[in-house]
Design a protein around this motif. Structure first.
Motif, PDB file in Angstrom:
ATOM      1  N   VAL A 158      33.425  52.594  41.090  1.00  0.00           N
ATOM      2  CA  VAL A 158      34.055  51.300  39.544  1.00  0.00           C
ATOM      3  C   VAL A 158      35.202  50.785  40.153  1.00  0.00           C
ATOM      4  O   VAL A 158      35.536  51.083  39.986  1.00  0.00           O
ATOM      5  CB  VAL A 158      33.991  52.032  37.747  1.00  0.00           C
ATOM      6  CG1 VAL A 158      32.346  53.145  38.163  1.00  0.00           C
ATOM      7  CG2 VAL A 158      34.946  52.752  37.661  1.00  0.00           C
ATOM      8  N   GLY A 159      35.016  49.137  39.234  1.00  0.00           N
ATOM      9  CA  GLY A 159      36.855  48.649  39.084  1.00  0.00           C
ATOM     10  C   GLY A 159      36.389  47.162  38.892  1.00  0.00           C
ATOM     11  O   GLY A 159      35.723  46.748  37.677  1.00  0.00           O
ATOM     12  N   THR A 160      37.512  46.775  37.995  1.00  0.00           N
ATOM     13  CA  THR A 160      37.645  45.416  37.856  1.00  0.00           C
ATOM     14  C   THR A 160      37.471  44.828  39.364  1.00  0.00           C
ATOM     15  O   THR A 160      37.853  45.301  39.882  1.00  0.00           O
ATOM     16  CB  THR A 160      39.062  45.043  37.214  1.00  0.00           C
ATOM     17  OG1 THR A 160      39.680  46.328  36.389  1.00  0.00           O
ATOM     18  CG2 THR A 160      39.155  44.280  36.485  1.00  0.00           C
ATOM     19  N   ASP A 161      37.278  43.074  38.250  1.00  0.00           N
ATOM     20  CA  ASP A 161      36.453  42.232  39.720  1.00  0.00           C
ATOM     21  C   ASP A 161      37.599  42.215  39.784  1.00  0.00           C
ATOM     22  O   ASP A 161      38.505  41.321  39.033  1.00  0.00           O
ATOM     23  CB  ASP A 161      35.955  41.076  39.438  1.00  0.00           C
ATOM     24  CG  ASP A 161      35.507  40.400  40.525  1.00  0.00           C
ATOM     25  OD1 ASP A 161      36.515  40.414  41.254  1.00  0.00           O
ATOM     26  OD2 ASP A 161      34.463  39.765  40.145  1.00  0.00           O
ATOM     27  N   THR A 162      38.543  42.429  41.019  1.00  0.00           N
ATOM     28  CA  THR A 162      39.978  42.301  41.485  1.00  0.00           C
ATOM     29  C   THR A 162      40.215  40.210  41.824  1.00  0.00           C
ATOM     30  O   THR A 162      41.812  40.184  40.848  1.00  0.00           O
ATOM     31  CB  THR A 162      40.457  42.502  42.931  1.00  0.00           C
ATOM     32  OG1 THR A 162      40.253  44.389  42.538  1.00  0.00           O
ATOM     33  CG2 THR A 162      42.185  43.268  42.807  1.00  0.00           C
ATOM     34  N   ARG A 163      39.360  39.836  42.456  1.00  0.00           N
ATOM     35  CA  ARG A 163      39.717  38.804  43.015  1.00  0.00           C
ATOM     36  C   ARG A 163      39.452  37.924  41.587  1.00  0.00           C
ATOM     37  O   ARG A 163      40.440  36.907  40.994  1.00  0.00           O
ATOM     38  CB  ARG A 163      38.557  38.362  43.304  1.00  0.00           C
ATOM     39  CG  ARG A 163      38.866  39.359  44.963  1.00  0.00           C
ATOM     40  CD  ARG A 163      37.935  38.702  46.129  1.00  0.00           C
ATOM     41  NE  ARG A 163      37.384  37.772  46.612  1.00  0.00           N
ATOM     42  CZ  ARG A 163      37.495  37.388  47.933  1.00  0.00           C
ATOM     43  NH1 ARG A 163      37.374  38.191  48.652  1.00  0.00           N
ATOM     44  NH2 ARG A 163      37.383  36.655  48.366  1.00  0.00           N
ATOM     45  N   GLN A 164      38.423  38.372  41.199  1.00  0.00           N
ATOM     46  CA  GLN A 164      37.929  37.535  39.395  1.00  0.00           C
ATOM     47  C   GLN A 164      39.230  37.707  39.009  1.00  0.00           C
ATOM     48  O   GLN A 164      39.865  36.339  38.015  1.00  0.00           O
ATOM     49  CB  GLN A 164      36.768  38.510  39.366  1.00  0.00           C
ATOM     50  CG  GLN A 164      36.382  36.803  37.780  1.00  0.00           C
ATOM     51  CD  GLN A 164      37.178  38.375  36.209  1.00  0.00           C
ATOM     52  OE1 GLN A 164      37.534  39.026  36.408  1.00  0.00           O
ATOM     53  NE2 GLN A 164      37.352  37.601  35.154  1.00  0.00           N
ATOM     54  N   ALA A 165      39.528  38.767  38.206  1.00  0.00           N
ATOM     55  CA  ALA A 165      41.266  38.732  37.312  1.00  0.00           C
ATOM     56  C   ALA A 165      42.350  38.057  38.489  1.00  0.00           C
ATOM     57  O   ALA A 165      43.214  37.100  37.119  1.00  0.00           O
ATOM     58  CB  ALA A 165      41.223  40.309  37.080  1.00  0.00           C
ATOM     59  N   ALA A 166      42.375  38.655  39.130  1.00  0.00           N
ATOM     60  CA  ALA A 166      43.714  37.697  39.854  1.00  0.00           C
ATOM     61  C   ALA A 166      43.585  35.895  40.281  1.00  0.00           C
ATOM     62  O   ALA A 166      44.331  35.409  39.026  1.00  0.00           O
ATOM     63  CB  ALA A 166      43.602  37.965  41.796  1.00  0.00           C
ATOM     64  N   ARG A 167      41.860  35.574  39.957  1.00  0.00           N
ATOM     65  CA  ARG A 167      41.636  33.939  39.929  1.00  0.00           C
ATOM     66  C   ARG A 167      42.183  33.456  38.494  1.00  0.00           C
ATOM     67  O   ARG A 167      42.992  32.306  38.779  1.00  0.00           O
ATOM     68  CB  ARG A 167      40.853  33.893  40.517  1.00  0.00           C
ATOM     69  CG  ARG A 167      40.081  32.582  40.439  1.00  0.00           C
ATOM     70  CD  ARG A 167      40.838  32.121  41.415  1.00  0.00           C
ATOM     71  NE  ARG A 167      41.364  30.735  40.984  1.00  0.00           N
ATOM     72  CZ  ARG A 167      40.523  30.117  42.287  1.00  0.00           C
ATOM     73  NH1 ARG A 167      39.881  30.285  43.553  1.00  0.00           N
ATOM     74  NH2 ARG A 167      39.960  28.570  41.602  1.00  0.00           N
ATOM     75  N   VAL A 168      41.431  34.251  37.091  1.00  0.00           N
ATOM     76  CA  VAL A 168      41.658  34.136  36.221  1.00  0.00           C
ATOM     77  C   VAL A 168      43.254  33.954  35.637  1.00  0.00           C
ATOM     78  O   VAL A 168      43.533  32.697  35.058  1.00  0.00           O
ATOM     79  CB  VAL A 168      41.468  35.229  34.841  1.00  0.00           C
ATOM     80  CG1 VAL A 168      42.179  35.248  33.857  1.00  0.00           C
ATOM     81  CG2 VAL A 168      39.726  35.059  35.291  1.00  0.00           C
ATOM     82  N   ALA A 169      44.065  34.636  36.046  1.00  0.00           N
ATOM     83  CA  ALA A 169      45.261  34.886  35.686  1.00  0.00           C
ATOM     84  C   ALA A 169      46.392  33.012  36.610  1.00  0.00           C
ATOM     85  O   ALA A 169      47.221  32.723  35.627  1.00  0.00           O
ATOM     86  CB  ALA A 169      46.432  35.906  36.706  1.00  0.00           C
TER      87      ALA A 169
END
Lengths: 346, 346
Positions: A158-169
């Motif tokens: 389980v995790g946060t969608d790292t790429r999406q999260a980075a992308r949002v920022a």
DNA sequence: CTGAAAGCGCTAACAA
DNA sequence: TTGTTAGCGCTTTCAG
């Protein structure tokens, strides 16, 4: 009071039945017991204040009812809340949760693996520093990973969608007019650990036609000390004002500590330099300036991890699952928005 | 890999000795073993990848090598760092530390006591909400308390000197010209829990010839929600500006959350109202304004607690000890110092 | 539905 | 120094 530890044996005697019968009632094993026997046993248990010794039972059943939760930093509210969510889910099922904090140290991590190998746990939930997937699979108990790992294909995650999260920022920084964005992430972990965030970073740059400058990528510990170090190294860049206008930090602890250090040097976050964090820990709302960040759903992460583990303990054969949650942009004051219409400075 | 769980038995066979001999080498019990036997056993262990099952051993020795650390809020850095200090001290001694977070709930606390009664732990380290000392003494394993308790005379205790810590804060507020000081502490815990801080508060008022106003004593949960509630209740006081010029908070989490809420209402901490916290968690240095507080020696508290427990497990008969550490004033910006020479406004 | 007996993995007398 | 024999407290066939 009840000094002499009372066992199934004395209960059996008092109830006038055999140990087996007592066992059948206390172990909820489904073995059938007559109403009168049940009654008698229960009364005896009550009278004697008997408590079942789960550890002894486990010797027979090969269950320990213990689960290890291994995280890098239990003092980071991000992890402590995840741990709590796990406890909330697992304890009602009869499991005791042991929390191990590795402090980002491979040595300490190895100590926990060592512990795990001595058949102490029914399951593991972990965010590993080293990411040695094979090692994890050889711990003698099912494990679920917290935190996306490209290497971990056949293990529940389980995790946060790292790429999406980075992308949002990154997108938010871009929207607000930033064109020279620095990145700070962990130097621990395998390259794989870094890759997802770094990957998103590079993709973003490429997509926007922005140059990739290795000088703007910092590798530090994701803790307070790392934050101070980050700020210092950043300020040590010759002409940093020309090189960077924003800094994306791998987590809030890092971002907050860095902001403190920047302020100490007279650099005002959100004015002289935009800073964006990751996690949205409670303190992020209270800093000065308050920290713009990407919220990760801590509670859901913990709950989902616990559910995965529960499922796998019931059904060890099932195929590995992966569940990713999106990050959510939380806009506060550490990112300057003045450049909104100030396109193409690069 | 090593799927078939290998036990002392297969080691004995491979080494050509009896189980007892193997046991003697793995259990470090001091039983004497000939060099050649030792050699053979060790080789077999190596070869088979044998790991001793501590739980099974414990069944015999009545040791579990588990210690429960029960705290009210593991997400509060104050407690998480104490927990870590305890782990650092205990794990090298072979103990696994289970952290339980009660979230200030008596219900959850009772669940941990329940756990403890099922002979799972060799020892307990706890900060109890309910303070039922008799209950704690009946858990079947030695316990040490974190946090001063007037009721706990015959149980090992480590803590901060509550009165001294409160006094340090109060004196500082007085020095800086404050005369109408409000107090916010926990509504949980027995009266005894509150009494030390409240006592210091009352003594202080009496000594300075200041009136005691029950309206200025707030009882709230020592968490973020409590902080927001505190601020609201405080602001709901009719003419609060005439009634209070300072607020002493039971811990930093409370103080920081209250500050946030005050700011949301346009009240500037450190200007319109002085606020002082307790603990000095990392976030205290990063808030706006930064929080003046009283530092408690988290690491030493945890270490001392672990040492007490270790001692008591070795020697259950020894008399109970108590160790109190002083708090240290950390001056930052949430207390106004403008009134330095502005005596006797009261 | 129930009891006797065996055994989970290990340690602890007691002899040898 | 070593092996044998009993368990620690509980579950689990297997008869009855």
């Amino acid at each position: 009071m009840s000094k002499p530890k009372i066992s199934i044996h004395e209960v059996a005697r008092l109830a006038g039945v055999s140990k087996s019968t007592v066992s059948r009632v206390v172990s909820e094993s489904g073995g059938s017991v007559s109403p009168k026997a049940l009654e008698a046993v229960n009364r005896a248990i009550e009278q004697l204040g008997y408590k079942r010794n789960v550890l002894a039972a486990g010797l027979r059943t090969q269950k320990t009812y213990m689960v290890l939760v291994m995280v890098p930093d239990i003092a980071n509210p991000f992890w402590s809340e995840i741990a709590r969510a796990i406890q909330d889910k697992l304890e009602p099922e009869g499991y005791s949760v042991v929390i191990g904090s590795t402090d980002w140290s491979e040595f300490r991590e190895e100590r926990y693996y060592e512990l795990a190998r001595s058949s102490r746990f029914d399951g593991l939930i972990l965010n590993s520093v080293t990411d040695n997937i094979d090692l994890i699979k050889d711990l003698g108990a099912p494990g679920v990973l917290i935190g996306e790992r490209s290497a971990a294909q056949d293990i529940d995650t389980v995790g946060t969608d790292t790429r999406q999260a980075a992308r949002v920022a990154l997108d938010y920084l871009y929207e607000t007019g930033h064109r020279r964005i620095a990145l700070a992430t962990s130097e621990h972990g395998s390259e794989r650990y870094l890759s997802l965030r770094s990957q998103a970073y590079k993709e973003f740059l490429a997509e926007k036609g922005l140059p990739y400058d290795p000088e703007l990528v910092f590798s530090v510990n994701l803790d307070e000390e790392g934050g101070r170090e980050l700020a210092q190294r950043f300020l040590a860049l010759p002409n940093w004002r020309d090189k960077a206008d924003a800094l994306l930090c791998g987590n809030d602890i890092l971002a907050i500590a860095a902001m403190g250090e920047f302020r100490a040097f007279g650099i005002i976050p959100g004015v002289d330099l935009s800073i964006i964090g990751m996690d949205d820990i409670p303190a992020a709302a209270q800093t000065y300036p308050s920290l713009t960040t990407v919220r990760k759903p801590r509670w859901r992460l913990g709950t989902a991890a616990a559910e995965f583990l529960l499922e796998r303990m019931r059904n060890p054969g099932k195929p590995a699952e992966k569940r990713l949650f999106p990050g959510e942009l939380i806009i506060r004051d550490s990112v300057s928005r003045k450049r909104k219409n100030d396109e193409d400075k690069s």
